[in-house]
Design an enzyme around this catalytic site. Structure first.
Site, PDB file in Angstrom:
ATOM      1  N   CYS A 313       0.815  -1.217   0.000  1.00 15.68           N
ATOM      2  CA  CYS A 313       0.000   0.000   0.000  1.00 15.68           C
ATOM      3  C   CYS A 313       0.842   1.258   0.000  1.00 15.68           C
ATOM      4  CB  CYS A 313      -0.853   0.074   1.260  1.00 15.68           C
ATOM      5  SG  CYS A 313      -1.948  -1.300   1.433  1.00 15.68           S
ATOM      6  N   ARG A 409     -12.235   0.379  -6.362  1.00 16.67           N
ATOM      7  CA  ARG A 409     -11.899   0.325  -4.935  1.00 16.67           C
ATOM      8  C   ARG A 409     -11.223   1.619  -4.481  1.00 16.67           C
ATOM      9  NH1 ARG A 409      -7.981  -1.754  -0.908  1.00 16.67           N
ATOM     10  NH2 ARG A 409      -9.295  -2.793   0.586  1.00 16.67           N
TER      11      ARG A 409
HETATM   12  P1  XMP Z   1      -0.824  -7.287   3.317  1.00 18.79           P
HETATM   13  O1  XMP Z   1       0.019  -6.508   4.253  1.00 18.79           O
HETATM   14  O2  XMP Z   1      -1.435  -8.508   3.952  1.00 18.79           O
HETATM   15  O3  XMP Z   1      -2.048  -6.319   2.955  1.00 18.79           O
HETATM   16  O4  XMP Z   1      -0.119  -7.606   2.063  1.00 18.79           O
HETATM   17  C1  XMP Z   1      -3.144  -6.713   2.210  1.00 18.79           C
HETATM   18  C2  XMP Z   1      -4.213  -5.635   2.244  1.00 18.79           C
HETATM   19  O5  XMP Z   1      -3.725  -4.427   1.655  1.00 18.79           O
HETATM   20  C3  XMP Z   1      -4.831  -3.694   1.097  1.00 18.79           C
HETATM   21  N1  XMP Z   1      -4.468  -3.388  -0.281  1.00 18.79           N
HETATM   22  C4  XMP Z   1      -4.039  -2.192  -0.682  1.00 18.79           C
HETATM   23  N2  XMP Z   1      -3.915  -1.018  -0.014  1.00 18.79           N
HETATM   24  N3  XMP Z   1      -3.079   0.010  -1.992  1.00 18.79           N
HETATM   25  C5  XMP Z   1      -3.445   0.094  -0.683  1.00 18.79           C
HETATM   26  O6  XMP Z   1      -3.330   1.169  -0.099  1.00 18.79           O
HETATM   27  C6  XMP Z   1      -3.192  -1.131  -2.722  1.00 18.79           C
HETATM   28  O7  XMP Z   1      -2.853  -1.168  -3.888  1.00 18.79           O
HETATM   29  C7  XMP Z   1      -3.701  -2.280  -2.038  1.00 18.79           C
HETATM   30  N4  XMP Z   1      -3.981  -3.555  -2.445  1.00 18.79           N
HETATM   31  C8  XMP Z   1      -4.437  -4.191  -1.340  1.00 18.79           C
HETATM   32  C9  XMP Z   1      -6.041  -4.579   1.202  1.00 18.79           C
HETATM   33  O8  XMP Z   1      -6.795  -4.139   2.300  1.00 18.79           O
HETATM   34  C10 XMP Z   1      -5.440  -5.948   1.427  1.00 18.79           C
HETATM   35  O9  XMP Z   1      -6.312  -6.843   2.069  1.00 18.79           O
END
Ligand code: XMP
Length: 494
Positions: A313, A409
């Site tokens: 993120c 999203r």
């Molecule tokens: P982890 O740390 O488990 O996080 O890899 C997964 C969660 O990150 C969110 N997510 C995103 N947040 N930009 C963001 O700010 C993105 O591109 C993105 N893709 C996923 C989402 O909540 C996921 O479950």
């Protein structure tokens, strides 16, 4: 000694999991006695508090079947058409073993040019029409094709006849193994209503039988099928998507948004509750009590918590909003529990200690992306990068993912210019989730034991009765808490 959570989290700081540490308490039960059963939503029980994130490099059918077989659940991503998402759902729900070969189909006159023709499957099925709807005439195992000296032959010339043994769709691994032994065959067809839904190969059965056994019950719904969730957006066309998913037997839906406290999501929650009163709906994402209250009032059955804490993120950098994940989980849980709404701690989990922290700070489940992305069950093939076997892992807000549709999203409704809120990367090969999750859970149980909590409920009670005590770790304490002072070491936990 130490601080109760309500004191620690009201000092004006945003804490991540690594910022805080629990003080040990008193142990009067063995680690194996720790009960991790929980609820994903108001009405959906799970034997284990683990959820695979709706991301296109994490949750498709293989992950969904594997997570359900363990006692957790996966939420299928929505970065594909409604029909394609519904077919992922059917594929995961049409068996009761965590093995999916998902074979491609071809006609007997077809020729295999390249191993890519097998997609990720060990088989290619030959039917009279060349489609899944046709009559099964035989199959070609990838291994047999690879070992064949003459490559340009039509499939009909060398395919093996359909497997002589079949098992019912809901047979478990032991039953399938017994059929294989009895019939002395290497492949068994899984049959449902007279049709072969998939093949299971002996090597896969043996592989899975070699993993540690979990005592937890698989996640199976009232229909006898694996429980599988799915993500949807909040646009008008998502109502149609939802209809497809409900027809496919979806067990829970997640309204997938990086900032869930919006008029679009509130309207969608109300719509889902009205149109499908039996379906639980998870809202989010939220990180504050105010956001959570709005969604609870609208009727959500579960809350997904986290903004910008995910490993891929960049939301906090790009938009200047978000919250440290430990603070977010504690704050939202402290209000959600009063309404009986379970909290899903989403993002930022990179080790078992983070899971202990999330659950002890009030969450009922953890949602993971990167932790599961390098597994055998994650979508995509393994690649080699600098001599390491890796799988691709990307943020759903990365430019690359947004071209496939996940922009909903991040952009809401009207934005014309796309700004990325995530990155594309890769994570190391971790093997099968069926192998590493049992070890992870054992570590989580030991963490619970150290703080004197014999169940999730007990951890939440101890948190609220101020028995659980925490402190903030200074930078030096964090360095000290990790491996330090060695010239080199191997990071191996099991
Ligand atoms: P982890 O740390 O488990 O996080 O890899 C997964 C969660 O990150 C969110 N997510 C995103 N947040 N930009 C963001 O700010 C993105 O591109 C993105 N893709 C996923 C989402 O909540 C996921 O479950």
């Amino acid at each position: 000694d130490g601080f109760p959570a309500e004191k620690l989290f009201t000092q004006g700081f945003s804490y991540t999991y690594d910022d805080v540490i629990f003080l040990p308490h008193y142990i009067d039960f063995p680690a194996d006695a720790v009960n991790l059963s929980t609820r994903l939503t108001r009405r959906l029980p799970l034997a284990l508090p683990l959820v695979a994130s709706p991301m296109d490099t994490v949750s498709e059918s293989a992950m969904a079947a594997a997570m359900a077989s363990l006692g957790g659940i996966a939420i299928l991503h929505s970065n594909l058409s409604a029909a394609a998402q519904a077919s992922l759902l059917r594929s995961a729900k049409s068996r009761r073993v965590p093995i999916l070969s998902d074979p491609p189909f071809a006609a007997p006159s077809a020729v295999i040019d390249h191993e890519d023709d097998f997609a990720a499957s060990p088989f290619l099925l030959v039917t009279d029409t060349g489609t899944a709807a046709g009559k099964l005439l035989g199959y070609v195992a990838k291994r047999d094709w690879t070992n064949q000296s003459e490559k340009g032959l039509k499939l009909g010339a060398y395919m093996a006849p359909p497997p002589k043994a079949a098992a019912p769709w809901n047979a478990d691994l032991d039953a399938i193994g017994k059929i294989m032994d009895g019939e002395k065959c290497g492949v068994v067809g899984l049959e449902r209503e007279g049709e072969v839904v998939d093949f299971v190969a002996r090597e896969d059965v043996e592989r899975v039988r070699g993993y540690p056994k979990l005592a937890a019950a698989a996640s199976v719904g009232a229909d006898g099928e694996f429980m599988v969730g799915a993500a949807i957006g909040t646009r008008e066309e998502d109502k149609e998507r939802l209809e497809h998913l409900v027809k496919g037997g979806v067990n829970v839906v997640v309204l997938d948004s990086s900032q869930g406290n919006s008029i679009y999501q509130l309207d969608m929650v109300k719509y889902v509750k009205r149109a499908y009163p039996d379906l639980d709906v998870i809202g989010g994402n939220v990180v504050t009590m105010y956001q959570a209250e709005n969604l609870i009032r609208a009727g959500v059955d579960g809350l997904r918590v986290g903004m910008g804490s995910g490993s891929i993120c960049t939301t906090q950098e790009v938009c200047a909003v978000g919250r440290g994940q430990a603070t977010a989980v504690y704050k939202v849980s402290s209000i959600a529990y009063r309404s009986g709404v379970p909290v899903i701690a989403d993002g930022g989990i990179s080790n078992s200690g983070h899971i202990v922290k999330a659950l002890s700070l009030g969450a009922s489940t953890v949602m993971m992306g990167s932790f599961l992305a390098g597994s055998l069950e994650a979508p995509g093939a393994y690649l080699y990068q600098n001599g390491q076997r890796v799988k691709k892992y990307r943020g759903m807000g990365s430019l690359e993912a947004m071209t496939k549709g996940s922009d909903a999203r991040y952009l809401g409704d009207t934005a014309k210019l796309k700004i990325a809120q995530g990155v594309v990367g890769a994570v190391k090969d971790k093997g099968s989730v069926l192998n590493f999750i049992p070890y992870t859970l054992q570590a989580v149980r030991q963490g619970f034991q150290d703080i004197g909590a014999s169940s999730l409920q007990s951890a939440h009670d101890l948190l609220r009765s101020r028995v659980i005590r925490l402190e903030v770790r200074t930078g030096a304490a964090q360095v000290e808490g990790g491996v330090h002072g060695l010239v080199s070491h191997e990071k191996k936990y099991y």
